[in-house]
Write an enzyme that holds these catalytic residues in place. Structure first.
Site, PDB file in Angstrom:
ATOM      1  N   ASP A 189     -38.566 180.740 -13.263  1.00 29.52           N
ATOM      2  CA  ASP A 189     -39.690 179.804 -13.305  1.00 29.52           C
ATOM      3  C   ASP A 189     -40.733 180.236 -14.324  1.00 29.52           C
ATOM      4  OD1 ASP A 189     -38.571 179.452 -10.371  1.00 29.52           O
ATOM      5  OD2 ASP A 189     -39.678 177.646 -10.928  1.00 29.52           O
ATOM      6  N   ARG A 237     -36.278 166.836  -9.841  1.00 29.81           N
ATOM      7  CA  ARG A 237     -36.979 168.127  -9.778  1.00 29.81           C
ATOM      8  C   ARG A 237     -36.372 169.070 -10.802  1.00 29.81           C
ATOM      9  NH1 ARG A 237     -32.562 170.564  -9.215  1.00 29.81           N
ATOM     10  NH2 ARG A 237     -33.615 172.506  -8.719  1.00 29.81           N
ATOM     11  N   GLY A 238     -37.019 170.203 -10.991  1.00 28.69           N
ATOM     12  CA  GLY A 238     -36.655 171.109 -12.083  1.00 28.69           C
ATOM     13  C   GLY A 238     -37.592 170.802 -13.239  1.00 28.69           C
ATOM     14  N   ASN A 289     -38.678 183.887  -9.965  1.00 31.15           N
ATOM     15  CA  ASN A 289     -37.686 182.849  -9.665  1.00 31.15           C
ATOM     16  C   ASN A 289     -37.692 182.631  -8.152  1.00 31.15           C
ATOM     17  OD1 ASN A 289     -35.604 181.013 -10.559  1.00 31.15           O
ATOM     18  ND2 ASN A 289     -34.071 182.411  -9.726  1.00 31.15           N
TER      19      ASN A 289
END
Lengths: 359, 359
Positions: B250, B49-50, B260
């Site tokens: 984000d 993820r990320g 975020n």
């Protein structure tokens, strides 16, 4: 209203029934305490918690403590034997939560009962219980007045379709007292009297008193409650969902600085940033006028496991360092008013604290 | 440094090895992906993820996608068959996380590879990976410069015996990228170069990325990290333990407003209240200049179970209402500077964003 501390039966044969708060919110289980040991265990294990509730439970525990002696010596009403049994019970119960000020206060009151009979002791325990309930209602009346004012005066108050938005942190509720709570008192009265209300409850990490207890007791009462994580409170405020914040307190200094569950200080900063009034609700017995400021209130640090294993499952690396202050101190400058059973302290400063609480 | 995305073997017979992040911090388990389906599952299940990490994994997934065709037709290098297989793999992988912008960007880059051979595709996937790592280091260099300045200039910086105190929220770390992370990049470089450092990681409810991932990866690297609940960050600041806050993002609007993980906005307010600088670290690709302000960034709401059943155990009443925004937007006015791979945006306003990121 939740009856979570109840005496069942007569003074000489009855016992204490507690709602086991460690089982909430999953199960509603009663704990029947028929010995002093049972009461001690219940306090120790946090089956009953919250300073006023502990004091009340311990007072009833003293009644149980003298029952055995009475049975053995039916004619010894008020005898030295009974007084000795009371002293043994009180001394023992005092060790269940050694930092609980209300516990010592309640036990001392029981020790002073004359004549020392089960009947008189039960009467005194009931009085302690009722006085606490009355004190909660007084706080509630003042809080309700403020809510009604906000409803009219504050543009945010009507923004939620469900009425005045109120955010709270931790549990200073019915479950912590012998009545309708302190921070929650105004909410219960508003609900009773038909003032539309929408409560946001912070879950309150690490021990989740907000999720487990506040959300549960308000839900039981039919009050509109929404659970959020602590990290969401600022966003809830930003969206205009909250017209006021109201929290309890563990200890309040002479200048109005208030110690409460960790996270309260952060909520107060968020409220200030958004121009939302921040209230502390607490009885006058919460004030410690020997402390000039909140800086003198010691802050206990809690075990790492409450953060890393708080949900019965490891949520952090094995050897990770943690820092876990149990409380924080909200400075008087961030508190709009302190709502007590003897009146509202506003603005919060030493002179106004002295006026309402002192003397 | 944690190698959590690794290609094992040659282009035609090799496979992708991922560290399964869903098992952290309890277990360090590798996931060997030998089919496109394996890679799709890994992304879907959040094993990787990320945004940057997802893009890199998907790029390697494209290499796997053409291996089968190559096996069947050993002389068809660059044939229509291979290109078709690539297209099938890319189209499929694009559906694993439909909102991940980096995913589409990486897959498009893979589609443009000429000639379309496993060797060239692996080369391109490695390039995407290396470019991301280089970008993280660039952010890290700028962040380190700021940390060094704080160490000299800021009275709080030396207050912790262990060096500059830095607080972060969520995980914008190595585990989210192909390098040393974004918010964490300066921390890794400081550690590499012997700058004393003490990191405080918010656990980051509801999904605990701070507790599970940030505390784990910094601990693995030997960086001094202390885990706190989100509700404790304000108290940590008040005690002077923190000289700066640094978080990821984000999506960032043209005026510098930054979306975020939920809770970031609250941390920014706390930082401002305590006079502590608040930094956002993110590559230029995080900016969406088509959005004038952060008010235009949609905020996804997440399922109640993440709050009420987040740890495999019910921690709230059955039917309780919840409100769970996944993100919040920190306004530019609360951000001291945005640290990008192309330079530092300070003060944060539209002109400075345009100067560093635009054109």
């Amino acid at each position: 209203m939740i009856e979570h501390i109840t005496w069942i039966g007569d003074p000489r044969k009855g016992h204490l029934r507690l709602l086991d708060q460690t089982k909430l919110p999953g199960e509603t289980v009663n704990l029947d305490c028929t010995t002093v040991q049972d009461v001690w265990d219940a306090i120790k294990r946090l089956s009953v918690r919250g300073a006023p509730a502990i004091g009340i439970a311990a007072a009833y525990g003293c009644v149980i403590g003298v029952q055995k002696v009475q049975e053995m010596d039916a004619h010894a009403t008020g005898s030295e034997g009974v007084r000795h049994a009371l002293e043994v019970a009180a001394t023992y119960l005092a060790k269940s939560r050694p930092t609980a000020v209300n516990l010592f206060w309640a036990l001392d009151r029981m020790r002073r009962v004359e004549p020392c009979t089960p009947e008189r002791l039960l009467e005194e325990a009931r009085r302690i219980h009722e006085e606490d309930a009355a004190m909660c209602r007084k706080i509630g009346e003042y809080a309700l007045g403020i809510m009604e004012g906000l409803r009219v005066g504050h543009p945010r108050a009507e923004s939620g379709a469900n009425g005045v938005g109120v955010l709270t942190h931790c549990n200073a509720g019915a479950l912590a007292t012998g009545g309708i709570g302190t921070a929650t008192a105004g909410m219960y009265l508003a609900h009773e009297r038909g003032l539309p209300l929408r409560v946001f409850a912070d879950e309150t990490r690490p021990l989740l008193q907000g999720a487990r207890l506040t959300a549960w007791e308000l839900g039981q009462a039919g009050i509109d409650v929404t659970l959020v994580c602590d990290s969401m409170a600022a966003q809830v405020m930003r969206e205009g969902k909250v017209a006021m914040v109201i929290v309890g307190a563990d200890r309040i200094a002479a200048n109005g600085d208030a110690a409460n569950k960790i996270g309260t200080y952060g909520v107060a900063i968020h409220a200030k940033h958004h121009g939302i009034p921040f209230y502390v609700a607490a009885p006058c017995s919460t004030f410690d006028l020997s402390l000039k400021t909140g800086g003198l209130i010691p802050i206990e640090e809690r075990a790492a496991e409450e953060i890393t294993l708080g949900f019965g499952k490891r949520t952090a690396p094995e050897a990770v360092k943690t820092y876990s202050p149990a409380f924080d101190v909200t400075p008087a400058s961030l508190i709009t008013a302190i709502i007590t059973d003897k009146g509202v302290i506003e603005p919060v400063d030493e002179a106004n604290v002295q006026r309402v609480v002192g003397g």
